[in-house]
Write a protein that holds these residues in place. Structure first.
Motif, PDB file in Angstrom:
ATOM      1  N   ALA A 245     -45.134  54.515 -38.823  1.00  0.00           N
ATOM      2  CA  ALA A 245     -45.555  54.446 -37.424  1.00  0.00           C
ATOM      3  C   ALA A 245     -44.571  55.174 -36.509  1.00  0.00           C
ATOM      4  O   ALA A 245     -44.975  55.896 -35.593  1.00  0.00           O
ATOM      5  N   ARG A 248     -45.089  58.883 -36.915  1.00  0.00           N
ATOM      6  CA  ARG A 248     -46.315  59.334 -36.263  1.00  0.00           C
ATOM      7  C   ARG A 248     -46.136  59.402 -34.742  1.00  0.00           C
ATOM      8  O   ARG A 248     -46.594  60.367 -34.112  1.00  0.00           O
ATOM      9  N   ARG A 249     -45.507  58.400 -34.165  1.00  0.00           N
ATOM     10  CA  ARG A 249     -45.289  58.451 -32.711  1.00  0.00           C
ATOM     11  C   ARG A 249     -44.427  59.640 -32.333  1.00  0.00           C
ATOM     12  O   ARG A 249     -44.663  60.297 -31.313  1.00  0.00           O
ATOM     13  N   ASP A 300     -49.755  51.537 -30.882  1.00  0.00           N
ATOM     14  CA  ASP A 300     -49.810  51.130 -32.281  1.00  0.00           C
ATOM     15  C   ASP A 300     -50.933  51.784 -33.067  1.00  0.00           C
ATOM     16  O   ASP A 300     -50.817  51.933 -34.292  1.00  0.00           O
ATOM     17  N   PHE A 303     -50.807  55.934 -31.904  1.00  0.00           N
ATOM     18  CA  PHE A 303     -49.412  56.372 -31.989  1.00  0.00           C
ATOM     19  C   PHE A 303     -49.041  57.237 -30.788  1.00  0.00           C
ATOM     20  O   PHE A 303     -48.289  58.200 -30.891  1.00  0.00           O
TER      21      PHE A 303
END
Length: 420
Positions: A245, A248-249, A300, A303
């Protein structure tokens, strides 16, 4: 909460000939004029006006325009002018025209094929330049035109073989991830990030648009039981991150930050903004989040750390899709509008709010949306919030049809003075 965004809604619905309007370079004087006008207060607070009164014109799946693929250039031009005239009649000042809906183009792009939504066949030259025409005709009517791009969506199907033969996604199949019955470019690949920026900048450089606009699709919305398979890219590029995560962000942060820099290097005064899902995070997930219980959170699930983009000054405006009614338990408009106002307070990022006109009068929607005054109450609620500098309505078809008079009510209650 049932997730509905304007983009998923749009995707779920079902050339004068021979003349190519040339795509010329531009000093973007018009954009600078609009920017000066707004920054000087000419349209910001005077006479009760907000900066922006806008509507989206969705082209994906022939949602708003063209009404169907394969119309003649003359018919398509007449329909587009009709939408612009509707915007003027409703005393709006900005249209957000979707010009890159599915890794394609509504202009003669140097990077991607002509959109299938024009002719019915991807890559087929339509005989005219829709973006050039739209900018010219909108400016004749004193309307600003924001070019609306979708960065990563490739197709509304999951078969690469249906793409035109020279499509970049076919030349580079390693760039593409099938997910949820659609195709997406992989945001974790640096070469993809560079390519999609190049493809969008082609229009930024060549046309006298008034701003650059992105929608809410970064990583795709979750599909139960399916996995977005970017494991190989994570293995190659994600070693410095604690989890998938976070990586990806960072990929989306890089896309936003790099593109903003490139836009402003080419046209320093050209605004760049994003229209994300209306909930960043619930406060149960983060104390800084909103008092909501949304099952989707952009941080979430897409992202997309939209709050960071505002606070870091990476975007010139944010236009969250607050597509819920006042009093809705999971995501109350009356709570979200003040939360977004607080989020932009003290930053240089302007705030406009996305309004779900398409829900007004829809019998599948809750009772609140059967009341023609619901949207007008949204604007009334926002009047004491100086950070809210405008409202944008999804979308053009409903602005024109106005099934229960909700848009009429907004105009009568809030847009009594003509556009400046």
């Amino acid at each position: 909460m049932r997730r509905i965004t304007r983009r998923s809604f749009a995707a779920g619905t079902a050339g004068a000939a021979g003349t190519l309007w040339g795509a010329t370079g531009s000093t973007n004087a018009r954009a600078a004029a609009y920017d000066r006008k707004r920054l000087s207060g000419g349209a910001r607070h005077g006479g009760g006006h907000r900066d922006v009164r806008g509507m989206w014109i969705a082209t994906v799946d022939n949602r708003d325009w063209p009404s169907e693929a394969g119309l003649s250039p003359k018919e398509q031009q007449a329909e587009l002018v009709g939408h612009l005239e509707t915007a003027c009649r409703r005393r709006l000042d900005t249209v957000y025209l979707q010009v890159r809906p599915t890794a394609d183009a509504l202009w003669p792009s140097r990077y991607e094929p002509w959109s299938q939504w024009l002719t019915g066949t991807q890559g087929k030259e339509p005989g005219w330049d829709p973006l050039r025409f739209a900018v010219r005709e909108a400016h004749r009517r004193d309307l600003a035109v924001e070019a609306w791009f979708n960065p990563y969506r490739v197709a509304l199907h999951d078969d690469p073989g249906k793409l035109v033969g020279d499509h970049p996604a076919r030349r580079h199949p390693e760039w593409v991830v099938p997910y949820g019955g659609k195709l997406y470019y992989n945001p974790g690949l640096p070469q993809v990030r560079r390519f999609v920026q190049d493809a969008m900048l082609d229009a930024v450089v060549r046309y006298d648009i008034d701003a650059v606009h992105w929608d809410d699709y970064f990583y795709p919305y979750p599909v139960p039981g399916e996995t977005f398979d970017d494991s190989d890219a994570f293995e190659q590029y994600g070693k410095d991150f604690p989890d998938l995560a976070s990586w990806r962000r960072n990929n989306i942060d890089l896309l936003v930050r790099e593109f903003a820099h490139r836009v402003h290097r080419v046209k320093p005064r050209l605004p760049f903004g994003v229209s994300p899902f209306g909930v960043w995070r619930n406060k149960t997930s983060d104390p800084a989040g909103s008092d909501t219980a949304a099952q989707v959170q952009s941080y979430d699930d897409n992202f997309a750390d939209t709050r960071r983009w505002v606070r870091e000054g990476w975007i010139d405006y944010i236009l969250p899709q607050i597509y819920w009614h006042m009093g809705f338990e999971d995501a109350d408009y009356a709570k979200l509008a003040p939360w977004w106002a607080e989020t932009v307070r003290g930053t240089g990022t302007r705030l406009y709010l996305g309004e779900a006109l398409y829900k007004a009068g829809d019998p599948a929607q809750p009772e609140a949306w059967q009341d023609p005054a619901e949207l007008s109450r949204h604007l009334t609620l926002c009047k004491p919030l100086p950070e809210v500098r405008g409202h944008v309505f999804f979308s053009a078809k409903e602005v024109g049809e106005d099934k229960i008079g909700a848009m009429d009510r907004v105009v009568a209650d809030h847009y009594t003075a003509r556009r400046r």
